[in-house]
Design a protein around this motif. Structure first.
Motif, PDB file in Angstrom:
ATOM      1  N   GLY A  40       0.799  -1.223   0.000  1.00 56.91           N
ATOM      2  CA  GLY A  40       0.000   0.000   0.000  1.00 56.91           C
ATOM      3  C   GLY A  40       0.831   1.271   0.000  1.00 56.91           C
ATOM      4  N   VAL A  41       2.095   1.183   0.413  1.00 54.55           N
ATOM      5  CA  VAL A  41       2.951   2.367   0.357  1.00 54.55           C
ATOM      6  C   VAL A  41       3.618   2.418  -1.018  1.00 54.55           C
ATOM      7  CG1 VAL A  41       4.875   3.597   1.421  1.00 54.55           C
ATOM      8  CG2 VAL A  41       3.394   2.151   2.817  1.00 54.55           C
ATOM      9  N   GLN A  42       3.298   3.464  -1.770  1.00 54.93           N
ATOM     10  CA  GLN A  42       3.791   3.573  -3.136  1.00 54.93           C
ATOM     11  C   GLN A  42       5.276   3.940  -3.121  1.00 54.93           C
ATOM     12  OE1 GLN A  42       1.351   2.850  -5.304  1.00 54.93           O
ATOM     13  NE2 GLN A  42       2.723   2.834  -7.062  1.00 54.93           N
ATOM     14  N   ALA A  43       6.114   3.087  -3.718  1.00 61.05           N
ATOM     15  CA  ALA A  43       7.552   3.380  -3.737  1.00 61.05           C
ATOM     16  C   ALA A  43       7.984   3.927  -5.095  1.00 61.05           C
ATOM     17  CB  ALA A  43       8.355   2.125  -3.397  1.00 61.05           C
ATOM     18  N   LEU A  44       7.366   3.448  -6.175  1.00 58.73           N
ATOM     19  CA  LEU A  44       7.673   3.964  -7.510  1.00 58.73           C
ATOM     20  C   LEU A  44       6.358   4.287  -8.213  1.00 58.73           C
ATOM     21  CD1 LEU A  44      10.435   1.517  -8.874  1.00 58.73           C
ATOM     22  CD2 LEU A  44      10.764   3.794  -7.878  1.00 58.73           C
ATOM     23  N   THR A  45       6.304   5.431  -8.855  1.00 61.19           N
ATOM     24  CA  THR A  45       5.115   5.820  -9.592  1.00 61.19           C
ATOM     25  C   THR A  45       5.488   6.151 -11.031  1.00 61.19           C
ATOM     26  OG1 THR A  45       4.363   6.826  -7.536  1.00 61.19           O
ATOM     27  CG2 THR A  45       3.074   7.324  -9.492  1.00 61.19           C
ATOM     28  N   ASN A  46       4.975   5.369 -11.932  1.00 60.07           N
ATOM     29  CA  ASN A  46       5.134   5.657 -13.353  1.00 60.07           C
ATOM     30  C   ASN A  46       6.581   5.950 -13.755  1.00 60.07           C
ATOM     31  OD1 ASN A  46       4.048   5.846 -15.901  1.00 60.07           O
ATOM     32  ND2 ASN A  46       3.596   8.045 -15.728  1.00 60.07           N
ATOM     33  N   VAL A  47       7.484   5.052 -13.394  1.00 58.77           N
ATOM     34  CA  VAL A  47       8.901   5.273 -13.707  1.00 58.77           C
ATOM     35  C   VAL A  47       9.246   4.626 -15.044  1.00 58.77           C
ATOM     36  CG1 VAL A  47      11.263   4.692 -13.028  1.00 58.77           C
ATOM     37  CG2 VAL A  47       9.625   5.511 -11.316  1.00 58.77           C
ATOM     38  N   SER A  48       9.797   5.420 -15.955  1.00 61.91           N
ATOM     39  CA  SER A  48      10.266   4.888 -17.235  1.00 61.91           C
ATOM     40  C   SER A  48      11.744   5.230 -17.400  1.00 61.91           C
ATOM     41  CB  SER A  48       9.476   5.492 -18.399  1.00 61.91           C
ATOM     42  OG  SER A  48       8.113   5.141 -18.280  1.00 61.91           O
ATOM     43  N   VAL A  49      12.528   4.230 -17.720  1.00 64.94           N
ATOM     44  CA  VAL A  49      13.968   4.411 -17.868  1.00 64.94           C
ATOM     45  C   VAL A  49      14.409   3.578 -19.056  1.00 64.94           C
ATOM     46  CG1 VAL A  49      16.206   3.888 -16.820  1.00 64.94           C
ATOM     47  CG2 VAL A  49      14.375   4.775 -15.398  1.00 64.94           C
ATOM     48  N   HIS A  50      15.296   4.131 -19.889  1.00 69.95           N
ATOM     49  CA  HIS A  50      15.832   3.269 -20.939  1.00 69.95           C
ATOM     50  C   HIS A  50      17.343   3.410 -21.007  1.00 69.95           C
ATOM     51  CE1 HIS A  50      16.787   6.322 -24.001  1.00 69.95           C
ATOM     52  NE2 HIS A  50      15.865   7.006 -23.359  1.00 69.95           N
ATOM     53  N   VAL A  51      17.986   2.326 -21.387  1.00 70.72           N
ATOM     54  CA  VAL A  51      19.439   2.310 -21.510  1.00 70.72           C
ATOM     55  C   VAL A  51      19.770   1.701 -22.859  1.00 70.72           C
ATOM     56  CG1 VAL A  51      21.604   1.579 -20.449  1.00 70.72           C
ATOM     57  CG2 VAL A  51      19.568   1.861 -19.024  1.00 70.72           C
ATOM     58  N   SER A  52      20.559   2.414 -23.671  1.00 71.24           N
ATOM     59  CA  SER A  52      20.938   1.866 -24.979  1.00 71.24           C
ATOM     60  C   SER A  52      22.200   1.032 -24.840  1.00 71.24           C
ATOM     61  CB  SER A  52      21.188   2.985 -25.983  1.00 71.24           C
ATOM     62  OG  SER A  52      20.092   3.852 -25.996  1.00 71.24           O
ATOM     63  N   LYS A  53      22.446   0.245 -25.848  1.00 63.27           N
ATOM     64  CA  LYS A  53      23.614  -0.628 -25.854  1.00 63.27           C
ATOM     65  C   LYS A  53      24.887   0.206 -25.713  1.00 63.27           C
ATOM     66  CE  LYS A  53      25.337  -4.494 -28.695  1.00 63.27           C
ATOM     67  NZ  LYS A  53      26.418  -4.736 -27.817  1.00 63.27           N
ATOM     68  N   GLY A  54      25.748  -0.198 -24.768  1.00 58.88           N
ATOM     69  CA  GLY A  54      27.028   0.479 -24.592  1.00 58.88           C
ATOM     70  C   GLY A  54      26.965   1.749 -23.756  1.00 58.88           C
ATOM     71  N   GLU A  55      25.780   2.114 -23.299  1.00 56.86           N
ATOM     72  CA  GLU A  55      25.654   3.353 -22.533  1.00 56.86           C
ATOM     73  C   GLU A  55      25.997   3.140 -21.062  1.00 56.86           C
ATOM     74  OE1 GLU A  55      22.432   6.872 -23.256  1.00 56.86           O
ATOM     75  OE2 GLU A  55      21.639   4.876 -22.977  1.00 56.86           O
ATOM     76  N   PHE A  56      26.444   4.212 -20.425  1.00 54.09           N
ATOM     77  CA  PHE A  56      26.610   4.244 -18.968  1.00 54.09           C
ATOM     78  C   PHE A  56      25.592   5.258 -18.464  1.00 54.09           C
ATOM     79  CE2 PHE A  56      30.104   4.044 -15.470  1.00 54.09           C
ATOM     80  CZ  PHE A  56      29.187   4.324 -14.477  1.00 54.09           C
ATOM     81  N   VAL A  57      24.555   4.770 -17.808  1.00 48.56           N
ATOM     82  CA  VAL A  57      23.483   5.652 -17.347  1.00 48.56           C
ATOM     83  C   VAL A  57      23.441   5.643 -15.829  1.00 48.56           C
ATOM     84  CG1 VAL A  57      20.979   6.032 -17.327  1.00 48.56           C
ATOM     85  CG2 VAL A  57      22.114   5.278 -19.430  1.00 48.56           C
ATOM     86  N   SER A  58      23.352   6.842 -15.231  1.00 53.82           N
ATOM     87  CA  SER A  58      23.242   6.934 -13.770  1.00 53.82           C
ATOM     88  C   SER A  58      21.910   7.520 -13.383  1.00 53.82           C
ATOM     89  CB  SER A  58      24.342   7.828 -13.205  1.00 53.82           C
ATOM     90  OG  SER A  58      25.580   7.176 -13.264  1.00 53.82           O
TER      91      SER A  58
END
Ligand SMILES: Nc1ncnc2c1ncn2[C@@H]1O[C@H](COP(=O)(O)OP(=O)(O)O)[C@@H](O)[C@H]1O
Ligand SMILES: [Mg+2]
Lengths: 241, 287
Positions: A13-31
């Motif tokens: 019942g405690v919302q921890a993530l709301t509508n999270v969208s993340v993308h990582v392309s090949k070879g990328e370093f994403v923080s």
């Protein structure tokens, strides 16, 4: 390569993530940066299905892995270095590495082991010691090595700087840099925004379970809002020390 | 010395049962109070396969411990798996209920009488310093030590044994390595049942097999595990041997009818004085 879409996660019942969208392309370093409790660990754990997803999808290399079990996700080519490292403290360093290759054939494990010991010589030197006896930095190297044993195409890193001295943090990030340059894709989450953004190409800012900003890492580093909320505090803490 | 020898015999059986308690404690954090029932099942199966059906001993032995291994797996899949809220209290209650069900089923299959199992090896006495030991007793001790050693090798050297230790150590990290921790838990119930059954088989010719043997054996194995310290395999064996010896020596000072009380006095003293057991490490809190 990895595309997480409209992810919702809640803990009873405690919302921890709301509508999270993340993308990582090949070879990328994403923080992805965010303060304590923002939901960073929840994001990585739900991608790995250690924590259940309420809504949303995860596509990895064109495959829908939303409902895959953790072990299946590992087989498909993702590996997680968990928050707090979580090495098997009552097992030797070599056994830890071996466990990382649990799903791989024995011959491949042997080759991979040599490769990793070459990359992290300290793991070879301490091969027969119990992992619990290693220093925090060494444990972090071990946790990374263990994750690499499954021969992943993407590495998910949770808070590698946690509890480490600045020099050791730098050493860990330098290793990640080498891995990234060798073609490994990395998605890293951190409270330590300056380090995380310095080494990444792209970044996200997570606040209270929502993505509030995204863009080039260098632009986020220079952003006034980010400076105030995430970098400012660190600088202040440094002053106070 | 004679007390020491007879103590070592019963003690090695307690040690095997204590190992079973430890394995399940390590993977699930619970005490499986049905552990003793698998000792009874081992005894009953060897009675049926060896004494009644007359199969050669090696085949009957494999049948009995293999049968118990499968039952251990079914035990997990039915009783543990179906428990909706898996907190420690619920799971321990379930194991107690399951032990009563197993005992009642055994009573229906094998009846209430004590069943005899003939010796698997020639019986003779061996003269030792200060006493004698029967070949049977030596077999019991040897098999127990061999099985404990085998378990140790399995956990140290084999891939699945290591995966089991990894899952004891940190189940979430084990998952991230691609280890299916719930399969490991199933396997741990199978292995624990197998250890119990080995104890049941080797002790069968010395003591008759009765449907309700599991209660006392289980509780003594539990006492041995507590005495040694939970979560430590070597300590389980040591705790078993020590308990067997204590019991045996106590027979010379207290009425033999009270012999069974020794195990419970041991449980109480340990819980009052040294709750981590004699050889136990400080408990690590699981997340
Ligand atoms: N197992 C859990 N049960 C309940 N709430 C949790 C659990 N894990 C995390 N949370 C809550 O979810 C939120 C996000 O936590 P987390 O993902 O650990 O954040 P971060 O890694 O960014 O510090 C926090 O409010 C935290 O209290
Ligand atoms: Mg976190």
């Amino acid at each position: 390569m990895l595309e997480v879409k409209s992810l919702h996660v809640s803990y009873g019942g405690v919302q921890a993530l709301t509508n999270v969208s993340v993308h990582v392309s090949k070879g990328e370093f994403v923080s992805l940066i965010g303060s304590n409790g923002a939901g960073k660990t929840t994001l990585l754990n739900s991608i790995m299905n250690i924590v259940g997803k309420q809504k949303g999808t995860a596509i990895f290399d064109g495959k829908d892995v939303t409902k895959f079990g953790t072990s299946q996700i590992v087989t498909s080519g993702m590996a997680l270095v968990p928050e707090g490292r979580r090495v098997f403290s009552n097992m030797s360093v070599l056994e830890n590495l071996e466990m990382g290759g649990f799903k791989r054939p024995a011959a491949e494990v042997k080759n991979k082991l040599e490769e990793i010991v070459k990359m992290f010589p300290v793991l070879g030197e301490r091969g027969y010691q119990m992992a619990g006896m290693l220093s925090g930095g060494e444990q972090q190297m071990l946790a990374i090595g263990r994750a690499l044993m499954s021969n992943p195409r993407i590495l998910l890193m949770d808070e590698p700087s946690m509890g480490l001295a600045p020099l050791v943090i730098k050493e860990v990030y330098e290793k990640l840099k080498v891995l990234a340059e060798s073609g490994l894709t990395i998605l890293l989450v951190e409270q330590n925004a300056s380090m995380a953004l310095k080494y990444a190409q792209r970044g996200y800012v997570l606040e209270n379970g929502r993505i509030i900003m995204q863009g080039k890492a260098s632009e986020l580093l220079g952003d006034n809002e980010v400076k105030r909320a995430y970098l400012g505090k660190e600088y202040k803490e440094k002053w106070e020390r | 010395m004679q007390f020491l020898y007879s103590g070592l015999t019963s003690g090695s059986v307690y040690g095997l049962v204590a190992l079973g308690f430890n394995i399940i404690y390590n993977t699930t954090g619970i005490i499986n109070f049905a552990q003793g029932e698998f000792v009874m099942i081992g005894g009953m199966l060897i009675y049926t396969l060896f004494a009644v059906m007359g199969l050669p001993f090696p085949i009957a032995f494999i049948g009995a411990v293999g049968g118990a291994f499968v039952m251990g797996i079914l035990f997990e899949k039915v009783f543990i798996r179906l428990t909706k809220i898996k907190n420690e209290l619920n799971l321990i209650t379930v194991t107690i209920a399951a032990s009563i069900i197993i005992r009642d089923l055994a009573m229906h299959f094998w009846g209430r009488d004590s069943l005899p199992v003939k010796e698997f090896i020639p019986v003779f006495n061996i003269q030792l310093p200060g006493g004698v030991m029967s070949s049977q007793s030596i077999l019991v001790i040897a098999v127990s030590l061999f099985v404990a050693f085998g378990l140790n090798m399995f956990l140290k050297k084999s891939k699945y044994g290591k995966a089991m230790r990894a899952s004891f150590d940190d189940p979430i990290a084990a998952e991230t390595c691609g280890i299916n921790v719930s399969n490991i838990r199933v396997m741990s119930f199978g292995v624990a049942a197998l250890l119990g059954a080995v104890a049941g088989v080797i002790i069968a010719p010395i003591m008759f097999v009765t449907y309700d043997d599991g209660i006392m054996t289980g509780l003594k194995g539990f006492a041995a595990a507590i005495l040694g310290g939970m979560g430590n395999f070597g300590a389980a064996i040591a705790g078993g041997l020590l308990l067997g010896i204590l019991e045996s020596f106590s027979a010379s000072i207290i009425p033999s009818g009270l012999k069974d009380a020794v195990a419970f006095i041991v449980i109480l003293i340990i819980l009052f004085v040294k709750p981590d057991g004699l050889f136990g490490k400080k408990k690590v809190h699981r997340v």
